[in-house]
Design an enzyme around this catalytic site. Structure first.
Site, PDB file in Angstrom:
ATOM      1  N   SER A  59     -31.353  13.272   3.447  1.00  0.00           N
ATOM      2  CA  SER A  59     -30.096  13.142   2.707  1.00  0.00           C
ATOM      3  C   SER A  59     -30.338  13.170   1.203  1.00  0.00           C
ATOM      4  CB  SER A  59     -29.457  11.810   3.099  1.00  0.00           C
ATOM      5  OG  SER A  59     -28.492  11.429   2.157  1.00  0.00           O
ATOM      6  N   TYR A  62     -29.247   2.887   3.910  1.00  0.00           N
ATOM      7  CA  TYR A  62     -29.165   4.215   4.537  1.00  0.00           C
ATOM      8  C   TYR A  62     -30.198   5.151   3.892  1.00  0.00           C
ATOM      9  CZ  TYR A  62     -27.490   8.966   5.358  1.00  0.00           C
ATOM     10  OH  TYR A  62     -27.418  10.308   5.666  1.00  0.00           O
TER      11      TYR A  62
HETATM   12  N1  LIG Z   1     -22.411  14.848   6.654  1.00  0.00           N
HETATM   13  C1  LIG Z   1     -23.095  14.724   5.516  1.00  0.00           C
HETATM   14  O1  LIG Z   1     -22.569  14.969   4.411  1.00  0.00           O
HETATM   15  C2  LIG Z   1     -24.536  14.288   5.534  1.00  0.00           C
HETATM   16  C3  LIG Z   1     -25.196  14.146   4.303  1.00  0.00           C
HETATM   17  C4  LIG Z   1     -26.528  13.753   4.298  1.00  0.00           C
HETATM   18  C5  LIG Z   1     -27.202  13.548   5.488  1.00  0.00           C
HETATM   19  N2  LIG Z   1     -26.535  13.657   6.673  1.00  0.00           N
HETATM   20  C6  LIG Z   1     -27.271  13.416   7.919  1.00  0.00           C
HETATM   21  O2  LIG Z   1     -27.031  14.495   8.803  1.00  0.00           O
HETATM   22  C7  LIG Z   1     -27.047  14.029  10.162  1.00  0.00           C
HETATM   23  C8  LIG Z   1     -25.743  14.395  10.843  1.00  0.00           C
HETATM   24  O3  LIG Z   1     -24.680  13.798  10.117  1.00  0.00           O
HETATM   25  P1  LIG Z   1     -23.169  13.943  10.538  1.00  0.00           P
HETATM   26  O4  LIG Z   1     -22.380  14.032   9.285  1.00  0.00           O
HETATM   27  O5  LIG Z   1     -23.049  14.992  11.580  1.00  0.00           O
HETATM   28  O6  LIG Z   1     -22.921  12.499  11.159  1.00  0.00           O
HETATM   29  P2  LIG Z   1     -22.214  12.064  12.527  1.00  0.00           P
HETATM   30  O7  LIG Z   1     -22.125  10.577  12.474  1.00  0.00           O
HETATM   31  O8  LIG Z   1     -20.957  12.826  12.708  1.00  0.00           O
HETATM   32  O9  LIG Z   1     -23.258  12.517  13.620  1.00  0.00           O
HETATM   33  C9  LIG Z   1     -24.362  11.740  14.019  1.00  0.00           C
HETATM   34  C10 LIG Z   1     -24.321  11.632  15.539  1.00  0.00           C
HETATM   35  O10 LIG Z   1     -25.476  10.914  15.933  1.00  0.00           O
HETATM   36  C11 LIG Z   1     -25.114  10.053  17.004  1.00  0.00           C
HETATM   37  N3  LIG Z   1     -26.072   8.932  17.016  1.00  0.00           N
HETATM   38  C12 LIG Z   1     -26.163   7.908  16.139  1.00  0.00           C
HETATM   39  N4  LIG Z   1     -27.137   7.061  16.508  1.00  0.00           N
HETATM   40  C13 LIG Z   1     -27.685   7.572  17.638  1.00  0.00           C
HETATM   41  C14 LIG Z   1     -28.709   7.146  18.510  1.00  0.00           C
HETATM   42  N5  LIG Z   1     -29.368   5.999  18.295  1.00  0.00           N
HETATM   43  N6  LIG Z   1     -29.003   7.894  19.584  1.00  0.00           N
HETATM   44  C15 LIG Z   1     -28.328   9.053  19.825  1.00  0.00           C
HETATM   45  N7  LIG Z   1     -27.323   9.505  19.046  1.00  0.00           N
HETATM   46  C16 LIG Z   1     -27.016   8.776  17.954  1.00  0.00           C
HETATM   47  C17 LIG Z   1     -23.704   9.592  16.692  1.00  0.00           C
HETATM   48  O11 LIG Z   1     -22.999   9.199  17.854  1.00  0.00           O
HETATM   49  C18 LIG Z   1     -23.100  10.841  16.046  1.00  0.00           C
HETATM   50  O12 LIG Z   1     -22.382  11.615  16.984  1.00  0.00           O
HETATM   51  C19 LIG Z   1     -27.297  12.531  10.065  1.00  0.00           C
HETATM   52  O13 LIG Z   1     -28.675  12.318  10.191  1.00  0.00           O
HETATM   53  C20 LIG Z   1     -26.850  12.175   8.668  1.00  0.00           C
HETATM   54  O14 LIG Z   1     -27.508  11.015   8.194  1.00  0.00           O
HETATM   55  C21 LIG Z   1     -25.214  14.036   6.715  1.00  0.00           C
END
Ligand SMILES: NC(=O)c1ccc[n+]([C@@H]2O[C@H](COP(=O)([O-])OP(=O)(O)OC[C@H]3O[C@@H](n4cnc5c(N)ncnc54)[C@H](O)[C@@H]3O)[C@@H](O)[C@H]2O)c1
Length: 344
Positions: free
Chosen positions: A142, A167
């Site tokens: 991130s 985070y």
């Molecule tokens: N969306 C953004 O702008 C953004 C920015 C920086 C980093 N990220 C990273 O990208 C990745 C995806 O983000 P996103 O926006 O799709 O988030 P999201 O919350 O929509 O998706 C994450 C998914 O992981 C699942 N999850 C969480 N803990 C879990 C576990 N212990 N076992 C199995 N599944 C689990 C959740 O149910 C969720 O569906 C994440 O790692 C997030 O930290 C996202």
């Protein structure tokens, strides 16, 4: 090629699964389907990939009706026994780890869930990849790892050892753990530092959906740091293209010294928050009511990606301007809300 996508019911995971499945790749998606935000949105994303909620039973694969090459399994990354069985059974080539507890602000309220999913869960992924000789682990990091870095744009060469939220600390820890596994076991890993991803099927805890909801329902929007913030908003399709382009670029395979790599992935065109809000108002055809507030704990003032390294590696070329991306987001959001209201 057989690919495991974790976080498959999440925002980015859903889009990655859809694209890989459309391209004919063999895909297994896993997710623990937690209730951090509206679980119906997670089920709706799965259903959009042909996986009906009724088919999701513990310990059983749910076959997609839409893609013969996609199956979904409800698993928690913390459950090492079930992960081991999954890796034994499936013999994946590539793992894309997007499953995590996301959200900067929630890490102040509920720190332990971040340690479980992002540290213990990520360690389990590293161990599974190590013992199953995975050809490439691509994982989500991130932009938040840059903390209060005031040198813009953010470069992967900048020191990132002052995270201002738990985070961010877990995401930086993932990068360090991946480095160790790459060094010790020659496990090829690529960490992608995502910059504020937005678009259809997005997250309800992020500003695009929070703002659209407030504007449409006449609620006041809390604008932190008096709106003096910039974000490198990156459209989901550009992120998915970037992830897919990175898969065949395996670190350590072409005489490189290191088996690990960390790359920024962002639009590289930061947008002032107030411009973002005005563009959202224009797209929705309604005015927002704003409540100006000071900076929030754990938040950062600016994010701006230097993507030179990603361009050099893959030719990455994000091409969605904010106006176009927000139009697509709003079109989806209005249809989604309408369908939800009709169901109720
Ligand atoms: N969306 C953004 O702008 C953004 C920015 C920086 C980093 N990220 C990273 O990208 C990745 C995806 O983000 P996103 O926006 O799709 O988030 P999201 O919350 O929509 O998706 C994450 C998914 O992981 C699942 N999850 C969480 N803990 C879990 C576990 N212990 N076992 C199995 N599944 C689990 C959740 O149910 C969720 O569906 C994440 O790692 C997030 O930290 C996202």
């Amino acid at each position: 090629m057989k690919v495991l996508v974790t976080g498959a019911a999440g925002f980015i995971g859903f889009h990655v699964v859809k694209k890989l499945a459309t391209q004919g790749m063999e895909v297994v998606g896993i997710d623990n389907l937690n209730t951090y935000y509206d679980i119906d949105l997670k089920y709706a994303r799965l259903s959009e990939c042909g996986v009906d909620a009724k088919k999701i039973v513990d310990n059983e694969y749910a076959q997609s009706d839409e893609y013969a090459n996609y199956t979904f399994l409800k698993i928690d990354l913390v459950d090492m026994d079930r992960l081991t069985k999954l890796f034994d059974d499936e013999q994946f080539d590539v793992v894309i780890n997007l499953g995590a507890q996301a959200g900067v602000r929630y890490s102040i309220e509920n720190p332990s869930t971040y340690i479980q999913s992002n540290i213990v869960g990520f360690l389990n992924i590293l161990e599974s990849c190590r013992y199953h000789h995975i050809k490439h682990l691509v994982y989500a990091s991130s932009s938040s790892v840059y903390g209060m870095n005031d040198k813009l744009p953010f470069s992967e060469d900048d020191v990132a050892d002052s995270p201002v939220s738990l985070y961010a600390a877990t995401k930086r820890s993932d990068e360090l753990m991946a480095y160790t596994y790459s060094h010790l076991y020659h496990l090829p890993t690529t960490g992608l530092r995502f910059f504020t991803v937005y678009g259809p099927w997005g997250r309800p805890d992020m500003s695009p959906m929070l703002f659209a909801d407030s504007i449409l329902t006449g609620k006041t929007i809390n604008v932190f740091n008096n709106g003096e913030m910039v974000r490198d908003f990156t459209y989901i399709d550009d992120i998915v293209d970037g992830i897919l382009e990175v898969i065949p670029c395996i670190p350590g395979k072409e005489g490189e010294e290191l088996y690990c790599r960390i790359l920024n992935i962002g639009n590289s065109e930061p947008v002032p928050l107030m411009l973002f809000i005005h563009t959202m108002e224009e797209t929705l055809g309604r005015k927002a009511s704003l409540h100006m507030l000071p900076m929030q704990a754990g938040d950062v003032k600016a994010t701006y990606a230097d993507v030179t390294k990603l361009i050099a590696l893959t030719g990455y070329s994000p091409h969605t301007p904010l106006k176009k991306g927000l139009s697509s987001f709003v079109a989806w959001y209005e249809a989604y809300i309408h369908a939800k209201d009709t169901r109720i």
